[in-house]
Design an enzyme around this catalytic site. Structure first.
Site, PDB file in Angstrom:
ATOM      1  N   GLU A   1      38.410  39.947  36.308  1.00 34.79           N
ATOM      2  CA  GLU A   1      38.068  38.528  37.350  1.00 34.79           C
ATOM      3  C   GLU A   1      37.967  36.948  37.929  1.00 34.79           C
ATOM      4  O   GLU A   1      37.930  36.217  37.587  1.00 34.79           O
ATOM      5  CB  GLU A   1      36.274  38.943  36.101  1.00 34.79           C
ATOM      6  CG  GLU A   1      35.339  39.891  36.190  1.00 34.79           C
ATOM      7  CD  GLU A   1      34.247  39.601  36.027  1.00 34.79           C
ATOM      8  OE1 GLU A   1      33.654  38.789  35.856  1.00 34.79           O
ATOM      9  OE2 GLU A   1      33.271  40.345  35.682  1.00 34.79           O
TER      10      GLU A   1
ATOM     11  N   GLU B   1      33.500  47.565  34.577  1.00 37.07           N
ATOM     12  CA  GLU B   1      32.324  47.460  34.288  1.00 37.07           C
ATOM     13  C   GLU B   1      30.993  47.683  34.854  1.00 37.07           C
ATOM     14  O   GLU B   1      31.386  47.383  35.992  1.00 37.07           O
ATOM     15  CB  GLU B   1      32.256  45.675  33.859  1.00 37.07           C
ATOM     16  CG  GLU B   1      33.607  45.479  32.653  1.00 37.07           C
ATOM     17  CD  GLU B   1      33.366  44.054  32.686  1.00 37.07           C
ATOM     18  OE1 GLU B   1      32.412  43.571  33.362  1.00 37.07           O
ATOM     19  OE2 GLU B   1      34.534  43.381  32.558  1.00 37.07           O
TER      20      GLU B   1
END
Ligand code: BGP
Length: 462
Positions: free
Chosen positions: A168, A367
Site C-alpha cells: 500500500e 488482504e
C-alpha cells in the site's frame, strides 16, 4: 458436506502481517528506530489508549508456536514483511546478524511446515535516520532502499520465491503528507506527490535489481489497496468526480506498477495545478522496463463519490478532495468499528478491471478482513464466536469465485490477519485475527473463524 464454491487447484490460503504490527521487540535484537518508535515516543497520545509499537503481538519471541498455529488452520502461504530498521539499523551500513538469524529462522520454519513465505520489503516503517534525511522525498533514500532490498535478495532469495516491494505505497503518502495520520504529519500535496513518485521509482529499481539475480521461477510484485470508485449516479458531474478519485487513489500506483506508465489524464491534471513532481532522466524507461510479475490486492472498502457540493476554499491546501466529495450512500452496509463500508462485490469489480484493463495479470487477495472492537463480548465457552467475520469472508469469497469463473487470474486469498495485531494509530482497538491475543499474557486463542478457515483451506472451497 457438498462444496458449492471450489477454488482452482493450488489456491493460496493464508494471511498477512507486517513487522511493526506483530514482531514487538522494538528495542531488542539490535533493531534501529523507525518512524513509529519515534512518533510514539514524542506523541503517545495519538495512539489508541496510548499503546505503542514496543511489544505488539510478540511474534519475535513466539514465531515457532505461531507458525504451528498457521499450519493447524491450513495455511499454505503467509505474508510477512522484513523490518528495514531491524536488518540495517539506521537504514544503511552493517547488517544486523541477529536480524538475519531471526528472519532466516522464520523463513525456514515456514518452509518446514509447507507454508510458502511471501516477503514484503516495506510496510510503512521508514527507518528514522532515513526519514531524517527526507524519507521518500530524497532520491538518495530511494537508492538506499534498493541496497536494502538487495541485501534481502542476497540473504533470503534462495528460499523466498515471492517478493513484494511495497505494501500500500499510497498510505504513507496520504497519512504522512496529506491527511495527518502517519509521521511526519506534513500537509502538502506537492511533497505528497513527490513521495508517491519516488516510491514508484524505488519499486522499479528494486525490481530491476531483483531481476539481475536471475532467480529462475521466483516472482516480484507489489501490494496495492484498490478502492473501486463508485459514482453516486450517472450524472456526468458524478461520473467525473469518480473518475478523478480513481486516478488519484487507484491508478496513481496501479498503472505505473502494472502498465509501466502514469495515466495521461493524471499527469494533465497535476500539471494544470502546478503539482508535477521532479523527475530524472531515464525514469520513464526505468518504470516501463520494470513492471511487476504479480499483484497483491488489498480490499477492505469501496470509495463512493459525488460531485462537490461546494467549491473548495481557494486558500486551503491543494488536495485530491478538491475534485470530489465522499458520498454516504443511504443504506450502505457498515463495519461501524472501523467506519468502513462493507461491499463484497467490490472484490469482483476489481478483478474484472484487472482482467479487462491490466492484461489479466496474476493477482491474489493479499488482504481482506474485518476489524471489530471488544470481541470478548462474543466469547462463548472460552471461544470468540466471530460469525460476522465468517460472513464477511464468505461474502467476499463468493464474489472472488465468480470472478475466477469468468476468467480472472486470481491465485489466492489472504486474510488480514493471522492474529490480533497493532493497527498503527488505532493500536489494538479493532481486532482482526483468526487468533485472539491477550495483551497482558500474549496468549493466543483460535476464534471460530480459525476453524472455518481450516475447513475452507482443506477442502479448497466451501
Ligand atoms: C491495511 C494495512 C495493514 C492493516 C490493515 C487494517 O491498510 O496494510 O497494515 O493495518 O489495513 O487497517 P487498520 O489497521 O487501519 O484497521
Amino acid at each position: 458436506m457438498s462444496i458449492e464454491y471450489k477454488f482452482p487447484e493450488g489456491f493460496w490460503w493464508g494471511s498477512a502481517v507486517s513487522a511493526t504490527q506483530i514482531e514487538g521487540a522494538a528495542a531488542e535484537g539490535g533493531k534501529g528506530l523507525n518512524i513509529w518508535d519515534y512518533w510514539y515516543a514524542i506523541e503517545p497520545n495519538r495512539f489508541f489508549e496510548g499503546v505503542g509499537p514496543e511489544t505488539t503481538s510478540d511474534f519475535y519471541h513466539s514465531y515457532q508456536d505461531d507458525i504451528k498455529r498457521m499450519k493447524d488452520i491450513g495455511h499454505n502461504s503467509f505474508r510477512l514483511s522484513i523490518s528495514w530498521s531491524r536488518l540495517l539499523p539506521g537504514g544503511r551500513g552493517e547488517i544486523n546478524q541477529e536480524a538475519v538469524k531471526f528472519y532466516n529462522d522464520v523463513i525456514n520454519e515456514l518452509i518446514a511446515h509447507d507454508i510458502e513465505p511471501f516477503v514484503n520489503l516495506f510496510h510503512f516503517d521508514m527507518p528514522l535516520e532515513m526519514q531524517e534525511i527526507g524519507g521518500w522525498e530524497n532520491r538518495q533514500v530511494v537508492d538506499l532502499f534498493v541496497d536494502y532490498a538487495n541485501v534481502c535478495f542476497d540473504l533470503f532469495g534462495d528460499r523466498v520465491h515471492k517478493w513484494f516491494t511495497f505494501n500500500e505505497p499510497i498510505v504513507p503518502v496520504e497519512g504522512g503528507y496529506l491527511y495527518d495520520f502517519h509521521y511526519p504529519n506534513v500537509v502538502d500535496a506537492k511533497r505528497a506527490i513527490q513521495v508517491g513518485y519516488n516510491t514508484m521509482i524505488a519499486s522499479a529499481k528494486a525490481i530491476e535489481k531483483f531481476r539481475s539475480h536471475h532467480f529462475g521461477e521466483s516472482q516480484i510484485g507489489i501490494i496495492l489497496n484498490l478502492t473501486p470508485s463508485y459514482p453516486r449516479s450517472q450524472n456526468p458531474a458524478d461520473l467525473k468526480a469518480s473518475e478523478i478519485a480513481d486516478l488519484f487513489f487507484n491508478r496513481s500506483f496501479l498503472d505505473p506498477s502494472v502498465l509501466g506508465s502514469y495515466p495521461h489524464k493524471l499527469i494533465q491534471l497535476l500539471e494544470e495545478h502546478g503539482q508535477l513532481p521532479e523527475t530524472e532522466e531515464g525514469d520513464t524507461e526505468l518504470m516501463a522496463a520494470n513492471t511487476v510479475d504479480l499483484l497483491g490486492v488489498n480490499y477492505y472498502q469501496p470509495r463512493r463519490v459525488k460531485a462537490k457540493d461546494h467549491l473548495p476554499n481557494p486558500y486551503s491546501p491543494f488536495m485530491p478532495d478538491w475534485f470530489f466529495d465522499n458520498y454516504e450512500m443511504p443504506g450502505r452496509k457498515m463495519n461501524k468499528y472501523r467506519g468502513w463500508e462493507i461491499y463484497e462485490k467490490g472484490i469482483y469489480d476489481i478483478m474484472i478491471n484487472l482482467k479487462e484493463n491490466y492484461g489479466n495479470i496474476g493477482s491474489f487477495i493479499s488482504e481482506n478482513g474485518m476489524g471489530v472492537q471488544d470481541e470478548e463480548r462474543f466469547m462463548k465457552e472460552g471461544r470468540i464466536e466471530d460469525d460476522y467475520r465468517i460472513n464477511f469472508i464468505t461474502g467476499h469469497l463468493k464474489w472472488l469465485h465468480q470472478a475466477i469463473e469468468e476468467g480472472c487470474n486470481a491465485k489466492g486469498y489472504h486474510l488480514w490477519s493471522f492474529m490480533d495485531n497493532w493497527s498503527w494509530m488505532n493500536a489494538y482497538k479493532n481486532r482482526y485475527g483468526f487468533f485472539s491475543v491477550d495483551l497482558e499474557t500474549k496468549e493466543r486463542k483460535p476464534k471460530k473463524s480459525a476453524y472455518f478457515m481450516k475447513n475452507v483451506a482443506e477442502q479448497n472451497g466451501f
